[in-house]
Design a protein around this motif. Structure first.
Motif, PDB file in Angstrom:
ATOM      1  N   ILE A 197       0.848  -1.194   0.000  1.00 25.87           N
ATOM      2  CA  ILE A 197       0.000   0.000   0.000  1.00 25.87           C
ATOM      3  C   ILE A 197       0.882   1.241   0.000  1.00 25.87           C
ATOM      4  CG2 ILE A 197      -1.769   1.321   1.241  1.00 25.87           C
ATOM      5  CD1 ILE A 197      -2.683  -1.294   2.536  1.00 25.87           C
ATOM      6  N   ILE A 198       0.542   2.187  -0.867  1.00 23.50           N
ATOM      7  CA  ILE A 198       1.171   3.504  -0.880  1.00 23.50           C
ATOM      8  C   ILE A 198       0.044   4.527  -0.750  1.00 23.50           C
ATOM      9  CG2 ILE A 198       2.557   5.161  -2.187  1.00 23.50           C
ATOM     10  CD1 ILE A 198       3.780   2.753  -3.667  1.00 23.50           C
ATOM     11  N   ALA A 199       0.199   5.459   0.178  1.00 25.84           N
ATOM     12  CA  ALA A 199      -0.845   6.460   0.413  1.00 25.84           C
ATOM     13  C   ALA A 199      -0.604   7.700  -0.437  1.00 25.84           C
ATOM     14  CB  ALA A 199      -0.889   6.831   1.891  1.00 25.84           C
ATOM     15  N   ASN A 200      -1.694   8.201  -1.006  1.00 26.34           N
ATOM     16  CA  ASN A 200      -1.685   9.465  -1.742  1.00 26.34           C
ATOM     17  C   ASN A 200      -2.054  10.564  -0.734  1.00 26.34           C
ATOM     18  OD1 ASN A 200      -1.170  10.338  -4.394  1.00 26.34           O
ATOM     19  ND2 ASN A 200      -3.334  10.748  -4.770  1.00 26.34           N
ATOM     20  N   PRO A 201      -1.256  11.616  -0.597  1.00 28.70           N
ATOM     21  CA  PRO A 201      -1.545  12.611   0.440  1.00 28.70           C
ATOM     22  C   PRO A 201      -2.823  13.402   0.178  1.00 28.70           C
ATOM     23  CG  PRO A 201       0.751  12.726  -0.273  1.00 28.70           C
ATOM     24  CD  PRO A 201       0.034  11.848  -1.254  1.00 28.70           C
ATOM     25  N   ASN A 202      -3.234  14.153   1.200  1.00 30.05           N
ATOM     26  CA  ASN A 202      -4.311  15.112   1.064  1.00 30.05           C
ATOM     27  C   ASN A 202      -3.963  16.120  -0.028  1.00 30.05           C
ATOM     28  OD1 ASN A 202      -5.165  18.076   2.161  1.00 30.05           O
ATOM     29  ND2 ASN A 202      -6.763  16.590   2.579  1.00 30.05           N
ATOM     30  N   CYS A 203      -4.973  16.569  -0.749  1.00 27.62           N
ATOM     31  CA  CYS A 203      -4.738  17.455  -1.893  1.00 27.62           C
ATOM     32  C   CYS A 203      -4.026  18.751  -1.498  1.00 27.62           C
ATOM     33  CB  CYS A 203      -6.053  17.766  -2.603  1.00 27.62           C
ATOM     34  SG  CYS A 203      -7.372  18.339  -1.513  1.00 27.62           S
ATOM     35  N   SER A 204      -4.427  19.354  -0.394  1.00 27.70           N
ATOM     36  CA  SER A 204      -3.790  20.603   0.039  1.00 27.70           C
ATOM     37  C   SER A 204      -2.336  20.371   0.435  1.00 27.70           C
ATOM     38  CB  SER A 204      -4.557  21.202   1.218  1.00 27.70           C
ATOM     39  OG  SER A 204      -5.872  21.521   0.836  1.00 27.70           O
ATOM     40  N   THR A 205      -2.061  19.210   0.997  1.00 27.90           N
ATOM     41  CA  THR A 205      -0.685  18.873   1.370  1.00 27.90           C
ATOM     42  C   THR A 205       0.193  18.757   0.136  1.00 27.90           C
ATOM     43  OG1 THR A 205      -1.512  17.645   3.295  1.00 27.90           O
ATOM     44  CG2 THR A 205       0.761  17.240   2.623  1.00 27.90           C
ATOM     45  N   ILE A 206      -0.301  18.055  -0.882  1.00 32.02           N
ATOM     46  CA  ILE A 206       0.471  17.890  -2.118  1.00 32.02           C
ATOM     47  C   ILE A 206       0.822  19.248  -2.707  1.00 32.02           C
ATOM     48  CG2 ILE A 206       0.355  17.105  -4.521  1.00 32.02           C
ATOM     49  CD1 ILE A 206      -1.344  14.737  -3.528  1.00 32.02           C
ATOM     50  N   ILE A 207      -0.174  20.131  -2.789  1.00 28.39           N
ATOM     51  CA  ILE A 207       0.040  21.456  -3.372  1.00 28.39           C
ATOM     52  C   ILE A 207       1.089  22.223  -2.571  1.00 28.39           C
ATOM     53  CG2 ILE A 207      -1.092  23.694  -3.758  1.00 28.39           C
ATOM     54  CD1 ILE A 207      -3.674  21.997  -4.404  1.00 28.39           C
ATOM     55  N   MET A 208       1.024  22.141  -1.253  1.00 31.56           N
ATOM     56  CA  MET A 208       1.961  22.900  -0.424  1.00 31.56           C
ATOM     57  C   MET A 208       3.383  22.359  -0.502  1.00 31.56           C
ATOM     58  SD  MET A 208       1.798  24.153   3.541  1.00 31.56           S
ATOM     59  CE  MET A 208       2.085  22.616   4.405  1.00 31.56           C
ATOM     60  N   VAL A 209       3.554  21.047  -0.371  1.00 30.86           N
ATOM     61  CA  VAL A 209       4.926  20.523  -0.299  1.00 30.86           C
ATOM     62  C   VAL A 209       5.679  20.707  -1.610  1.00 30.86           C
ATOM     63  CG1 VAL A 209       4.412  18.880   1.537  1.00 30.86           C
ATOM     64  CG2 VAL A 209       4.277  18.122  -0.844  1.00 30.86           C
ATOM     65  N   LEU A 210       4.974  20.733  -2.730  1.00 31.29           N
ATOM     66  CA  LEU A 210       5.651  20.994  -3.998  1.00 31.29           C
ATOM     67  C   LEU A 210       6.302  22.375  -3.993  1.00 31.29           C
ATOM     68  CD1 LEU A 210       3.298  19.490  -6.724  1.00 31.29           C
ATOM     69  CD2 LEU A 210       5.682  18.916  -6.358  1.00 31.29           C
ATOM     70  N   ALA A 211       5.652  23.323  -3.307  1.00 34.77           N
ATOM     71  CA  ALA A 211       6.185  24.683  -3.278  1.00 34.77           C
ATOM     72  C   ALA A 211       7.228  24.889  -2.190  1.00 34.77           C
ATOM     73  CB  ALA A 211       5.040  25.683  -3.088  1.00 34.77           C
ATOM     74  N   ILE A 212       7.066  24.243  -1.036  1.00 28.85           N
ATOM     75  CA  ILE A 212       7.971  24.554   0.083  1.00 28.85           C
ATOM     76  C   ILE A 212       9.191  23.641   0.158  1.00 28.85           C
ATOM     77  CG2 ILE A 212       6.040  25.510   1.385  1.00 28.85           C
ATOM     78  CD1 ILE A 212       6.207  23.089   3.275  1.00 28.85           C
ATOM     79  N   ASN A 213       9.108  22.452  -0.437  1.00 28.66           N
ATOM     80  CA  ASN A 213      10.268  21.557  -0.358  1.00 28.66           C
ATOM     81  C   ASN A 213      11.498  22.126  -1.063  1.00 28.66           C
ATOM     82  OD1 ASN A 213      11.317  18.827   0.458  1.00 28.66           O
ATOM     83  ND2 ASN A 213      11.597  18.645  -1.759  1.00 28.66           N
ATOM     84  N   PRO A 214      11.374  22.732  -2.258  1.00 28.15           N
ATOM     85  CA  PRO A 214      12.565  23.333  -2.881  1.00 28.15           C
ATOM     86  C   PRO A 214      13.169  24.449  -2.023  1.00 28.15           C
ATOM     87  CG  PRO A 214      10.790  23.098  -4.485  1.00 28.15           C
ATOM     88  CD  PRO A 214      10.193  22.815  -3.141  1.00 28.15           C
ATOM     89  N   ILE A 215      12.321  25.219  -1.336  1.00 30.68           N
ATOM     90  CA  ILE A 215      12.823  26.266  -0.448  1.00 30.68           C
ATOM     91  C   ILE A 215      13.568  25.641   0.730  1.00 30.68           C
ATOM     92  CG2 ILE A 215      12.151  28.163   1.069  1.00 30.68           C
ATOM     93  CD1 ILE A 215      11.795  28.783  -1.919  1.00 30.68           C
ATOM     94  N   HIS A 216      13.013  24.557   1.268  1.00 34.05           N
ATOM     95  CA  HIS A 216      13.675  23.875   2.393  1.00 34.05           C
ATOM     96  C   HIS A 216      15.064  23.380   2.005  1.00 34.05           C
ATOM     97  CE1 HIS A 216      14.417  21.313   5.806  1.00 34.05           C
ATOM     98  NE2 HIS A 216      14.497  20.258   5.030  1.00 34.05           N
ATOM     99  N   LYS A 217      15.208  22.856   0.804  1.00 35.61           N
ATOM    100  CA  LYS A 217      16.502  22.329   0.375  1.00 35.61           C
ATOM    101  C   LYS A 217      17.582  23.409   0.368  1.00 35.61           C
ATOM    102  CE  LYS A 217      14.937  18.438  -2.462  1.00 35.61           C
ATOM    103  NZ  LYS A 217      14.865  17.881  -3.830  1.00 35.61           N
ATOM    104  N   HIS A 218      17.175  24.656   0.140  1.00 36.65           N
ATOM    105  CA  HIS A 218      18.150  25.744   0.067  1.00 36.65           C
ATOM    106  C   HIS A 218      18.247  26.554   1.358  1.00 36.65           C
ATOM    107  CE1 HIS A 218      17.694  24.868  -4.222  1.00 36.65           C
ATOM    108  NE2 HIS A 218      18.830  25.492  -4.401  1.00 36.65           N
ATOM    109  N   GLY A 219      17.145  26.644   2.109  1.00 35.95           N
ATOM    110  CA  GLY A 219      17.156  27.530   3.258  1.00 35.95           C
ATOM    111  C   GLY A 219      16.875  26.882   4.586  1.00 35.95           C
ATOM    112  N   GLU A 220      16.456  25.626   4.610  1.00 34.57           N
ATOM    113  CA  GLU A 220      16.132  24.866   5.816  1.00 34.57           C
ATOM    114  C   GLU A 220      14.977  25.519   6.588  1.00 34.57           C
ATOM    115  OE1 GLU A 220      18.239  22.835   9.711  1.00 34.57           O
ATOM    116  OE2 GLU A 220      19.497  23.799   8.196  1.00 34.57           O
ATOM    117  N   LEU A 221      13.814  24.954   6.436  1.00 34.51           N
ATOM    118  CA  LEU A 221      12.613  25.506   7.048  1.00 34.51           C
ATOM    119  C   LEU A 221      12.663  25.446   8.574  1.00 34.51           C
ATOM    120  CD1 LEU A 221       9.802  24.003   4.795  1.00 34.51           C
ATOM    121  CD2 LEU A 221      10.553  26.381   4.861  1.00 34.51           C
TER     122      LEU A 221
END
Length: 341
Positions: free
Chosen positions: A120-144
């Motif tokens: 089983i692989i879980a598909n995240p909540n829709c709002s979560t998917i939208i958010m992590v796509l935007a904030i993960n690249p920032i985290h890689k460079h600036g560490e949230l």
């Protein structure tokens, strides 16, 4: 790419319909297709062929390699049955998302977690998917350090009945009548409010601390996907009179300062993200123009001058497409690419 036998449970709903559209547009290698839903005996067209809806049962998953579950409480019962029959289940419900033994995956963010699946692989909540796509690249460079998110969620996220009720309410108001509400914010609760010409600051039920279940999904799922169990996140989710596509105001505090121009560059290079940010030309993402698109759009990129290192973003994505169907199909594609099926 080898062909796989595919099943869709919940094939007639909004997510199931979008799954069919995505599978066709991406030319997913389907050998046999089996559609399961309550409307047993009716037909659904796919790539020029009418497919008969069948009843969901453990037997229905015999010889199926990938089973997409469109969502709902049936996942708790049927997912183990599908796995027992030999299928890998990609589940869009909330049933398994926080299970430590079930990967919760957004392929652009944590594709490697696919390798840990036990059926089983879980598909995240829709709002979560939208958010992590935007904030993960920032985290890689600036560490949230901290995330504050407020969502503006489309009515279609509450189902077709809620969408139809909104349209009826608009007619009622414009004709000078009282808008009748029976569904939002939560159909099972005793009190309901009209969404036409209105905003409702409640999505799902409240917990004792004043946060809603939808808000805590954003918090807990984001931490799991990004592998940041201590990340400080505060969420407020609001239902808005929009047909399709969720929008999010996201404020970030980071360990290292990222300038506005750096953020634009980082996000423009991020997979699955389109930067639409030109204030001089009034260019920014809007749900009416993002619906039907695969990508998540980011605009209104600003530095937050109230902290040493902070950013504010406006993020919009189609919650039925990337927020559900497309993400699930991308997971299946990666199962093939990584030889995990």
């Amino acid at each position: 790419m080898k062909k796989l036998n595919v099943a869709i449970l919940g094939a007639t709903g909004a997510v199931g319909t979008e799954l069919l559209n995505v599978l066709e547009s991406r030319k997913f290698p389907i050998g046999k297709l089996k559609l399961l839903a309550l409307e047993v005996g009716t037909t659904v067209p796919f790539m020029g062929t009418d497919h008969v809806i069948e009843e969901a049962s453990g037997e229905a998953f015999k010889d199926i390699q990938v089973a997409f579950f469109a969502g709902g409480p049936i996942s708790k019962v049927m997912a183990p049955e599908a796995v027992k029959a030999g299928a890998v289940v990609i589940d869009n419900s909330s049933t398994f998302r926080l299970d430590p033994d079930v990967p919760l995956v957004v392929p652009e963010v944590n594709v490697e977690d696919i390798d840990k699946h036990n059926g089983i692989i879980a598909n995240p909540n829709c709002s979560t998917i939208i958010m992590v796509l935007a904030i993960n690249p920032i985290h890689k460079h600036g560490e949230l350090k901290r995330v504050i998110v407020s969502t503006c969620q489309a009515v279609s996220g509450a189902g077709n009945a809620a969408l139809e009720e909104m349209m009826t309410q608009y007619r009622e108001v414009l004709e000078g009548r009282e808008a009748i509400a029976n569904i939002l914010p939560v159909a099972s609760l005793k009190k309901h409010y009209p969404i036409a010409f209105n905003l409702i600051p409640q999505i799902d039920v409240f917990f004792d601390d004043g946060y809603t279940k939808e808000e805590m999904k954003l918090v807990l799922e984001t931490r799991k996907i990004m592998g940041l169990p201590e990340l400080a996140i505060s969420a407020t989710t609001v239902r808005c009179p929009v047909v399709r596509s969720h929008s999010e105001v996201i404020n970030l505090e980071t360990e290292r300062r990222i300038t506005r121009n750096d953020a634009r560059r980082i996000l423009s290079q991020a997979p699955g993200v389109i930067v639409q940010d030109d204030p001089a030309e009034q260019l920014y993402p809007m749900p009416a123009y993002v619906s039907g698109r695969d990508e998540v759009f980011v605009g209104r990129i600003r530095e937050d001058t109230t902290v040493p290192a902070g950013l504010s973003l406006w993020v919009v994505g189609d919650q039925i497409r990337k927020g559900a169907a497309l993400n699930a199909v991308q997971i299946a594609e990666q199962l093939i690419a990584r030889n995990r099926i």
